[in-house]
Design a protein around this motif. Structure first.
Motif, PDB file in Angstrom:
ATOM      1  N   ALA A  71       0.845  -1.198   0.000  1.00 26.99           N
ATOM      2  CA  ALA A  71       0.000   0.000   0.000  1.00 26.99           C
ATOM      3  C   ALA A  71       0.882   1.250   0.000  1.00 26.99           C
ATOM      4  CB  ALA A  71      -0.929  -0.036   1.214  1.00 26.99           C
ATOM      5  N   TYR A  72       1.440   1.560  -1.140  1.00 26.51           N
ATOM      6  CA  TYR A  72       2.314   2.727  -1.296  1.00 26.51           C
ATOM      7  C   TYR A  72       1.845   3.529  -2.504  1.00 26.51           C
ATOM      8  CZ  TYR A  72       5.230  -0.094   1.757  1.00 26.51           C
ATOM      9  OH  TYR A  72       5.686  -0.856   2.799  1.00 26.51           O
ATOM     10  N   THR A  73       0.809   4.323  -2.277  1.00 25.35           N
ATOM     11  CA  THR A  73       0.193   5.051  -3.386  1.00 25.35           C
ATOM     12  C   THR A  73       1.217   5.921  -4.113  1.00 25.35           C
ATOM     13  OG1 THR A  73      -1.894   5.071  -2.185  1.00 25.35           O
ATOM     14  CG2 THR A  73      -1.663   6.687  -3.972  1.00 25.35           C
ATOM     15  N   GLY A  74       1.266   5.754  -5.410  1.00 24.07           N
ATOM     16  CA  GLY A  74       2.138   6.607  -6.222  1.00 24.07           C
ATOM     17  C   GLY A  74       3.547   6.088  -6.371  1.00 24.07           C
ATOM     18  N   ASP A  75       3.892   5.011  -5.683  1.00 28.25           N
ATOM     19  CA  ASP A  75       5.265   4.495  -5.773  1.00 28.25           C
ATOM     20  C   ASP A  75       5.367   3.343  -6.774  1.00 28.25           C
ATOM     21  OD1 ASP A  75       6.832   6.110  -4.002  1.00 28.25           O
ATOM     22  OD2 ASP A  75       5.654   5.262  -2.360  1.00 28.25           O
ATOM     23  N   ILE A  76       6.599   3.044  -7.148  1.00 28.33           N
ATOM     24  CA  ILE A  76       6.865   1.996  -8.133  1.00 28.33           C
ATOM     25  C   ILE A  76       8.004   1.127  -7.628  1.00 28.33           C
ATOM     26  CG2 ILE A  76       7.579   1.546 -10.526  1.00 28.33           C
ATOM     27  CD1 ILE A  76       6.041   3.854 -11.450  1.00 28.33           C
TER      28      ILE A  76
END
Ligand code: PGA
Length: 257
Positions: A71-76
């Motif tokens: 759950a790391y919104t915006g990460d890759i």
């Protein structure tokens, strides 16, 4: 320089699909300059399209997250950029360290994640103008690099294949102020010694050390002639095939080291 010079373009937050033609031109030119290893790190959105078309250059990312997923919104994650076709990732760039508060410990955990995902890494380091003016640049870079690179116990055996270091004094990035060849020579020698101390003679000697910071076709030959400079990490001048390949051409010229 025993290995092929490595010239890496860091497109930063520049480039939409309209830039694919430039990447194509860089790839075509790289096929004529096989003495040099040419690579591009475009924004995430262009990794796959460039990878799909490229015949010669390798494609990389400019960052990745340290976790495998979650759950790391915006990460890759590293596995995601590898899946998109990236072969390497730039880590610890000063624009990440300063603009996103990335600590040495965070950069190190990203390096471990990237290596575990099968990527090569380009580990950046470099001091601010104040640090240089206060005479502490060498001590700062040694400490920053040592804390950001994988600890020897966690490093892969083929470290020289997997890790590249880029010395980029922050005051030289995007400013037109290139470090003097004496300053570059001093810092690259310090970095070489650190790499040998950390990873041993055989591997530490072979790791490529790039210089970055306002490298242009006009100043490239002088920089590449500095001992221990194994190539360049290029920002602004990598955005057009003309200027980027002008730098690659300078790297392919014979030099006396
Ligand atoms: P520059 O950027 O070539 O535009 O100075 C280098 C970098 O930040 O990697």
């Amino acid at each position: 320089m025993t290995r092929r010079p490595y010239i890496v373009g860091n497109w930063k937050m520049h480039g939409t699909r309209a830039m694919l033609s430039e990447a194509r031109a860089i790839d075509r030119a790289a096929q004529r300059h096989m003495k040099v290893e040419v690579a591009l790190a475009p924004p995430f959105t262009l990794i796959h399209p460039i990878h799909r078309e490229a015949e010669q250059i390798s494609v990389g990312a400019q960052d990745c997250h340290q976790a495998d997923g979650g759950a790391y919104t915006g990460d890759i994650s590293a596995a995601m950029v590898a899946d998109a076709g990236a072969k390497f990732v730039i880590l610890g760039h000063s624009e990440r360290r300063q603009g996103h508060g990335e600590s040495d410990a965070l950069v190190r955990s990203k390096a471990q994640a990237a290596l575990a995902a099968g990527l090569r890494i380009i580990m950046c380091c470099g001091e601010t103008a104040q640090t240089r003016e206060s005479g502490k640049a060498v001590a700062f870079v040694k400490k920053q690099l040592k804390a950001s690179l994988p600890a020897p116990a966690d490093a892969p055996a083929d470290i020289a294949e997997r890790i590249t270091v880029a010395y980029e004094p922050i005051w030289a990035i995007g400013t037109g102020n290139v470090a003097t060849t004496a300053d570059i020579a001093e810092m690259h020698a310090v970095i070489r010694k650190l790499l040998v101390d950390l990873y041993g003679e055989e591997q530490g000697r072979e790791v490529r050390i790039l210089y970055g910071g306002s490298v242009k076709p006009e100043n490239a030959a002088e920089i590449f002639a500095v001992p221990e400079v194994g190539g360049a990490l290029v920002g602004g001048a990598s955005l057009t095939a003309d200027s980027f390949m002008g730098i690659a051409l300078a790297a392919g010229e014979p030099s006396d080291h």
